[in-house]
Design a protein around this motif. Sequence first.
Motif, PDB file in Angstrom:
ATOM      1  N   THR A  95      55.753  18.384 -22.525  1.00  0.00           N
ATOM      2  CA  THR A  95      55.647  17.398 -23.600  1.00  0.00           C
ATOM      3  C   THR A  95      54.225  16.852 -23.621  1.00  0.00           C
ATOM      4  O   THR A  95      53.679  16.502 -22.578  1.00  0.00           O
ATOM      5  CB  THR A  95      56.652  16.251 -23.391  1.00  0.00           C
ATOM      6  OG1 THR A  95      57.970  16.806 -23.368  1.00  0.00           O
ATOM      7  CG2 THR A  95      56.551  15.224 -24.499  1.00  0.00           C
ATOM      8  N   LYS A  96      53.626  16.809 -24.808  1.00  0.00           N
ATOM      9  CA  LYS A  96      52.270  16.274 -24.968  1.00  0.00           C
ATOM     10  C   LYS A  96      52.338  15.048 -25.858  1.00  0.00           C
ATOM     11  O   LYS A  96      53.115  14.997 -26.802  1.00  0.00           O
ATOM     12  CB  LYS A  96      51.354  17.331 -25.571  1.00  0.00           C
ATOM     13  CG  LYS A  96      51.192  18.517 -24.641  1.00  0.00           C
ATOM     14  CD  LYS A  96      50.268  19.561 -25.203  1.00  0.00           C
ATOM     15  CE  LYS A  96      50.132  20.671 -24.168  1.00  0.00           C
ATOM     16  NZ  LYS A  96      49.941  21.955 -24.739  1.00  0.00           N
ATOM     17  N   THR A  97      51.515  14.064 -25.548  1.00  0.00           N
ATOM     18  CA  THR A  97      51.469  12.820 -26.309  1.00  0.00           C
ATOM     19  C   THR A  97      50.123  12.730 -27.023  1.00  0.00           C
ATOM     20  O   THR A  97      49.078  13.015 -26.438  1.00  0.00           O
ATOM     21  CB  THR A  97      51.654  11.608 -25.373  1.00  0.00           C
ATOM     22  OG1 THR A  97      52.870  11.799 -24.635  1.00  0.00           O
ATOM     23  CG2 THR A  97      51.741  10.324 -26.143  1.00  0.00           C
ATOM     24  N   TYR A  98      50.166  12.328 -28.305  1.00  0.00           N
ATOM     25  CA  TYR A  98      48.959  12.271 -29.138  1.00  0.00           C
ATOM     26  C   TYR A  98      48.808  10.884 -29.752  1.00  0.00           C
ATOM     27  O   TYR A  98      49.793  10.247 -30.113  1.00  0.00           O
ATOM     28  CB  TYR A  98      49.039  13.296 -30.276  1.00  0.00           C
ATOM     29  CG  TYR A  98      49.197  14.716 -29.805  1.00  0.00           C
ATOM     30  CD1 TYR A  98      48.083  15.498 -29.516  1.00  0.00           C
ATOM     31  CD2 TYR A  98      50.454  15.285 -29.654  1.00  0.00           C
ATOM     32  CE1 TYR A  98      48.219  16.813 -29.093  1.00  0.00           C
ATOM     33  CE2 TYR A  98      50.604  16.593 -29.220  1.00  0.00           C
ATOM     34  CZ  TYR A  98      49.486  17.350 -28.948  1.00  0.00           C
ATOM     35  OH  TYR A  98      49.631  18.648 -28.509  1.00  0.00           O
ATOM     36  N   GLY A  99      47.562  10.459 -29.921  1.00  0.00           N
ATOM     37  CA  GLY A  99      47.236   9.239 -30.665  1.00  0.00           C
ATOM     38  C   GLY A  99      47.656   7.952 -29.982  1.00  0.00           C
ATOM     39  O   GLY A  99      48.272   7.939 -28.918  1.00  0.00           O
ATOM     40  N   ASN A 100      47.298   6.855 -30.630  1.00  0.00           N
ATOM     41  CA  ASN A 100      47.579   5.518 -30.102  1.00  0.00           C
ATOM     42  C   ASN A 100      49.054   5.136 -30.216  1.00  0.00           C
ATOM     43  O   ASN A 100      49.530   4.274 -29.491  1.00  0.00           O
ATOM     44  CB  ASN A 100      46.729   4.473 -30.831  1.00  0.00           C
ATOM     45  CG  ASN A 100      45.245   4.683 -30.571  1.00  0.00           C
ATOM     46  OD1 ASN A 100      44.872   5.218 -29.527  1.00  0.00           O
ATOM     47  ND2 ASN A 100      44.414   4.284 -31.522  1.00  0.00           N
ATOM     48  N   ASN A 101      49.758   5.770 -31.148  1.00  0.00           N
ATOM     49  CA  ASN A 101      51.171   5.434 -31.354  1.00  0.00           C
ATOM     50  C   ASN A 101      52.101   6.190 -30.413  1.00  0.00           C
ATOM     51  O   ASN A 101      53.306   5.981 -30.450  1.00  0.00           O
ATOM     52  CB  ASN A 101      51.587   5.725 -32.801  1.00  0.00           C
ATOM     53  CG  ASN A 101      50.870   4.816 -33.774  1.00  0.00           C
ATOM     54  OD1 ASN A 101      50.477   3.711 -33.416  1.00  0.00           O
ATOM     55  ND2 ASN A 101      50.693   5.292 -34.990  1.00  0.00           N
ATOM     56  N   GLY A 102      51.555   7.104 -29.602  1.00  0.00           N
ATOM     57  CA  GLY A 102      52.371   7.830 -28.641  1.00  0.00           C
ATOM     58  C   GLY A 102      53.232   8.915 -29.250  1.00  0.00           C
ATOM     59  O   GLY A 102      54.347   9.149 -28.789  1.00  0.00           O
ATOM     60  N   PHE A 103      52.738   9.597 -30.297  1.00  0.00           N
ATOM     61  CA  PHE A 103      53.480  10.707 -30.909  1.00  0.00           C
ATOM     62  C   PHE A 103      53.675  11.800 -29.869  1.00  0.00           C
ATOM     63  O   PHE A 103      52.729  12.242 -29.221  1.00  0.00           O
ATOM     64  CB  PHE A 103      52.702  11.253 -32.121  1.00  0.00           C
ATOM     65  CG  PHE A 103      53.376  12.427 -32.770  1.00  0.00           C
ATOM     66  CD1 PHE A 103      54.437  12.240 -33.639  1.00  0.00           C
ATOM     67  CD2 PHE A 103      52.946  13.722 -32.515  1.00  0.00           C
ATOM     68  CE1 PHE A 103      55.060  13.321 -34.244  1.00  0.00           C
ATOM     69  CE2 PHE A 103      53.562  14.811 -33.118  1.00  0.00           C
ATOM     70  CZ  PHE A 103      54.619  14.608 -33.979  1.00  0.00           C
TER      71      PHE A 103
END
Length: 125
Positions: A13-21
């Motif tokens: 699982t990868k997390t992107y951006g400030n919102n934690g997508f």
Amino acid sequence: MEVQGKIKMIDETKTYGNNGFRKRELVITTEEQYPQHILVEFVQDKCDLLNNYSVGQMVKVSINLRGREWVNPQGETKYFNSVQGWRVENLQTEGGAENMPPVPPMEAFEPADNLKEEDHDDLPF
């Protein structure tokens, strides 16, 4: 829609951006004359659906096709498609046989001891 096949790869699982997508990718290899390697992405809470699966398992994945439009800095419009998974089902039973109903043991069948050679038979062979 659904796609069936053998799990070739499960990414972390990868997390992107400030919102934690969150996003996690799975590759399924179909079993047909010309096998296809289909990339399916799972997003947000659906990432956790893959936790109990491993490479080599036969699965059926419920999917949605997603499409989006993007205008690049030069003003050109580009279109992208993705295959998004929302459910995964294991197609293997505990014994390893795939999609096979259980066969009753031989003793479950009564012997046919009342047969006579001279009895008429309507079979064409």
